[in-house]
Scaffold this motif. Sequence first.
Motif, short mmCIF file in Angstrom:
data_model
loop_
_atom_site.label_atom_id
_atom_site.label_comp_id
_atom_site.label_asym_id
_atom_site.label_seq_id
_atom_site.Cartn_x
_atom_site.Cartn_y
_atom_site.Cartn_z
N GLU B 43 1.01 -1.23 -0.06
CA GLU B 43 0.04 -0.13 -0.11
C GLU B 43 0.93 1.04 0.05
O GLU B 43 0.38 2.26 -0.42
CB GLU B 43 -0.86 0.04 1.25
CG GLU B 43 -2.05 -0.86 1.18
CD GLU B 43 -1.87 -2.38 1.34
OE1 GLU B 43 -0.70 -2.41 1.84
OE2 GLU B 43 -2.67 -3.29 1.37
N ASN B 44 2.13 1.18 0.54
CA ASN B 44 3.01 2.33 0.80
C ASN B 44 3.88 2.73 -0.75
O ASN B 44 4.45 3.63 -0.57
CB ASN B 44 3.67 2.30 1.73
CG ASN B 44 3.25 2.24 3.29
OD1 ASN B 44 2.14 3.10 3.10
ND2 ASN B 44 3.78 1.77 4.16
N VAL B 45 3.43 1.99 -1.98
CA VAL B 45 4.44 2.13 -2.93
C VAL B 45 3.88 3.50 -3.45
O VAL B 45 2.48 3.69 -3.72
CB VAL B 45 4.32 1.14 -4.06
CG1 VAL B 45 4.96 1.44 -5.18
CG2 VAL B 45 4.65 -0.02 -3.44
N TYR B 60 -2.99 0.34 -6.68
CA TYR B 60 -2.83 -1.15 -6.04
C TYR B 60 -4.39 -1.60 -5.63
O TYR B 60 -4.92 -1.22 -4.80
CB TYR B 60 -1.86 -1.13 -4.98
CG TYR B 60 -1.85 -2.34 -4.26
CD1 TYR B 60 -1.15 -3.57 -4.96
CD2 TYR B 60 -2.18 -2.89 -3.07
CE1 TYR B 60 -0.94 -4.65 -4.37
CE2 TYR B 60 -1.95 -3.90 -2.41
CZ TYR B 60 -1.39 -4.98 -3.21
OH TYR B 60 -1.04 -6.07 -2.33
#
Lengths: 942, 401
Positions: B43-45, B60
């Motif tokens: 989720e943090n990309v 995502y």
Amino acid sequence: MTDSKYFTTTKKGEIFELKAELNSDKKEKKKEAVKKVIASMTVGKDVSALFPDVVNCMQTDNLELKKLVYLYLMNYAKSQPDMAIMAVNTFVKDCEDPNPLIRALAVRTMGCIRVDKITEYLCEPLRKCLKDEDPYVRKTAAVCVAKLHDINAQLVEDQGFLDTLKDLISDSNPMVVANAVAALSEIAESHPSSNLLDLNPQSINKLLTALNECTEWGQIFILDCLANYTPKDDREAQSICERVTPRLSHANSAVVLSAVKVLMKFMEMLSKDLDYYGTLLKKLAPPLVTLLSAEPELQYVALRNINLIVQKRPEILKHEMKVFFVKYNDPIYVKLEKLDIMIRLASQANIAQVLAELKEYATEVDVDFVRKAVRAIGRCAIKVEQSAERCVSTLLDLIQTKVNYVVQEAIVVIKDIFRKYPNKYESVIATLCENLDSLDEPEARAAMIWIVGEYAERIDNADELLESFLEGFHDESTQVQLQLLTAIVKLFLKKPTETQELVQQVLSLATQDSDNPDLRDRGYIYWRLLSTDPVAAKEVVLAEKPLISEETDLIEPTLLDELICYIGTLASVYHKPPSAFVEGGRGVVHKSLPPRTASNESTESPETAPAGPPSGEQPDVIPAQGDLLGDLLNLDLGPPVSGPPLATSSVQMGAVDLLGGGLDSLIGGPNFVTPPAAAVPANLGAPMGSGLSDLFDLTSGVGTLSGSYVAPKAVWLPAMKAKGLEISGTFTRQVGSISMDLQLTNKALQVMTDFAIQFNRNSFGLAPAAPLQVHAPLSPNQTVEISLPLNTVGSVMKMEPLNNLQVAVKNNIDVFYFSTLYPLHILFVEDGKMERQMFLATWKDIPNENEAQFQIRDCPLNAEAASSRLQSSNIFTVAKRNVEGQDMLYQSLKLTNGIWVLAELRIQPGNPNFMDLELSLKCRAPEVSPHVCQAYETILKN
Amino acid sequence: MIHSLFLINSSGDIFLEKHWKSVVSRSVCDYFFEAQERATEAENVPPVIPTPHHYLLSVYRHKIFFVAVIQTEVPPLFVIEFLHRVVDTFQDYFGVCSEPVIKDNVVVVYEVLEEMLDNGFPLATESNILKELIKPPTILRTVVNTITGSTNVGDQLPTGQLSVVPWRRTGVKYTNNEAYFDVIEEIDAIIDKSGSTITAEIQGVIDACVKLTGMPDLTLSFMRWESERILSFIPPDGNFRLLSYHVSAQNLVAIPVYVKHSISFRDSSSLGRFEITVGPKQTMGKTIEGVIVTSQMPKGVLNMSLTPSQGTHTFDPVTKMLSWDVGKINPQKLPSLKGTMSLQAGASKPDENPTINLQFKIQQLAISGLKVNRLDMYGEKYKPFKGIKYMTKAGKFQVRT
């Protein structure tokens, strides 16, 4: 039965088997085979070997099969251009098909086949399709023009397709209009000057009508296009705003943001007294807030844009603080952006809430986020004075948690709070000192050392504390070393009796044992200050510090205005103008907000209103940074670069002499050891010496009375291109030394520090002979004049034009590049007078084809005046003759690199009708001649 | 415009690529993989990644990264919105959007993607139109196609494509004419330790399922709405989202549940105490159901020994995720979960307090007070069957402890 069956392979080899199936007589088998081919293609397998077999399947009335073959063609045509020609006939035939779906499909596919040979055949069918009776075909054809333009721009222009495309903006079908706008916008991007989207009130009206009726994507294209228009007055701006406002409630966030862009831009033209202005402000908040309830990726882009909007018009979201509160499962990229905006919106009214939130965040798990939250508390303290006390106590609470990175961040921000509110919160110093040992990050260590030095008189054991840092001096980072040096000098000035040993120790560590020129320079400056004039030292070192600004990270107003014009684009995500990151040489036109124009004022001269890049002479800012970057960045710009040793280093030992004795008088003790002369390592002597010498040259550099002609300073780097740093300058040559006189102006809102300069390799090896010394940080609106000594022993690379100099200037904000042309006469050396005989021999010796003739027009000077003027710029008259009433001056000059230039200057004195001078130049390197002539002209005419 | 699309699974395999302009080498994804490696969780990309010659914009969803490649200045929201549309379309076509399903339908996927963009410009993104161009696969159709040799590609220009109502196909016919509306509201809220609301807002949507013959013109009248209180529209055929709305944090938002909690760690002991109770607050007399409590416990918690008064609970000692499926809340007998936590021996007490995440549903209630008064139909003669349902759910509903 699923498509995964298409991936199974057999022993014989896939390609072989597929080939057989593609050539099968059975339709169904063929189709299945093509599907297998497509399936392989989607996962990146190379099936280009099957090209002829697949193309053979193209002639079919089965639409699915046809589409599949087209898919294949688009992918592989480029690798098989000759084979692709086989497909042309089918395309041309399909473009005549009675079914509009087939016509559109054909024109669409043809445009995707990026093969030059095919494009020729495409023109006729495309022309027909652009005028097709069916709007579906027309809208497909519009996009096809953009595709074709990408492959062969010239062809598109020659065939008149651009005009047809412009006509489509007036099409009756809104989808055709939208696609025409999109295609034109894409083409215009590669031709920024082409004025393709020539917008006028009529075409704007058509776009606004189509806006209401076309698809969401079409609306984005149209809104982005509208944003490039500059209404002629506030009335037109308001009427466009009124028609765009309904888009703010669209479900598609890209439509919303594009509408926001149009409104933010056109609002600039509206008077704030207008009722409508207030209405519009109110309407902008809800859509922006709603964007934050979308998916995180959309939120991120929205937040980056809101960051700009909040800086430009803080009133829009001032009541919406809460929507920026962080949820614990927000992705980190959303959290960090929200935090940024929270600080921007913080005010006295909401500070309590904000602080409570920030304190909550400081206990979260994610280290980056926690750090930023702690920093944010400090920024709140600086921004909202009433909250400072509460912020400090919150920070102290956090320090009590003893979480290492929290403590370190807290100390860094407390230092800034001390700066902002001197003599207010020093009672907490004791608490800070307790944590001294746990600090392992340079920034925190430097901050703590600063605090100890600054408040040395209130800290009983300040000397012990600082001494403890001194032990591992050489293992510290530069930041800490510099801070430690300054702090100990401060301590010494405050408590001279107890700390002489300490100061001596640090001065010798900094000057003798360090390889860092920054540190050495600062060490020597302190040393000399202390030894020559301790009172002055006190005044300098313990001077009152300039205030620190309330807001950090603010974007300069000029850049902000430009970025507002780019809301919703990548530029708005990066907070950089497109020129800073868009690929390649595609020029980017700078956008700017329209000036406010009231309708009653502007009716007479509407042409003057549109904003554009300011006309007139623009300094040459290096556009494509490609190879230059490579050159400049290989060299480390970090610490100021000391130039290569000067050939003449007459002052080098002076530094050492000055260091004697003086300190003793300050301390009054007999023990203070004068640093031995050997303290300056021999190999470092020269750059050191030059560094010190220009300390003393600083005042004399500007406003030369004698020496070569000095042109007035010109702006080299405008503030808009350098985040608020404006550089203007000129070159001087005085008694054999060249310098670059610079004037740096800070037009940004933040203090600038850490200046450094670097030249790219150039034709004559010009290089800075000393680092760029800007002694105090440059506060907003402050200007500083600096004379940078140059030498000519740098690396040589021939430039075009010859006298082109590419320069990189660094400060704490960024690195900036510009290029300038230097007048060649700064390179004319003092011993440029040639012997008469030598002159004659050389003149004959240089082949005639190397002779260049010039005319210098309108120069009413007699021979004496010209000769003396030129001589002061090191052009020497070797001989003078009078031939038929004309004066002939034979002159010589020598460039720094040893090139001789011989000149014959013909003057007709006393002829008021003929005031042109004729100049013949002979030189073994004839390419310098035009520049020498230019120098002549400059010198003679000024 | 949009150059290419790569679908990447969470283990970093590119399992589909589609190019709308020239082919971009899949090596461009290396920059994405680097970012993926740096990010602690998928989720943090970061959604926007610059590379020397391209920009990668990604979303995502369903454990798949949809990575779009662009080369020129394109509005990033435009790209991200489009990627969401791709996800929605896959879901609409195949029921679920997952790697195996996409692989199983790779040709249809490819055909659909080709219809969605032309040269990177959106072409057909309305599901009504797409389904006329490329028929979604069904078992029956596959069988029929195999026997008759017919295809799942429509050979006529979709009727709605260029009309003033591009979202509705013409010639729709039903024997049973019906129109159903779901008003669904989600509460996003942050509640502080003491139980007071820090921020609360409502995200509302009205989803519709309209199966009406011909070209009906519908008018919804609302209880609470802008001045006119009516909304008039021609519906698409089938399922669609009519509108979404937002009640901002500046309004007073009713909070239907409360959580009483007592979570304590002690420095000296390796045992912590844990107790939470859930109860109804402002529910307008409706029942709260489907309650699920989840909480990410601090790393120092080794295990939890808890007893629920109702429902079931699990604690995963690896991810430290506590989950308690409560079910319905009975106001007479409030559900609670209590017990002890075993902490790492000797370690200092955790720095952070766990946040409690709440999910719940309340049927027949729109917490904002929005209400549809009536539905009228013009333009057609028949009498349709009408229905409206309300539901309130927790969105991002978080209670800090």
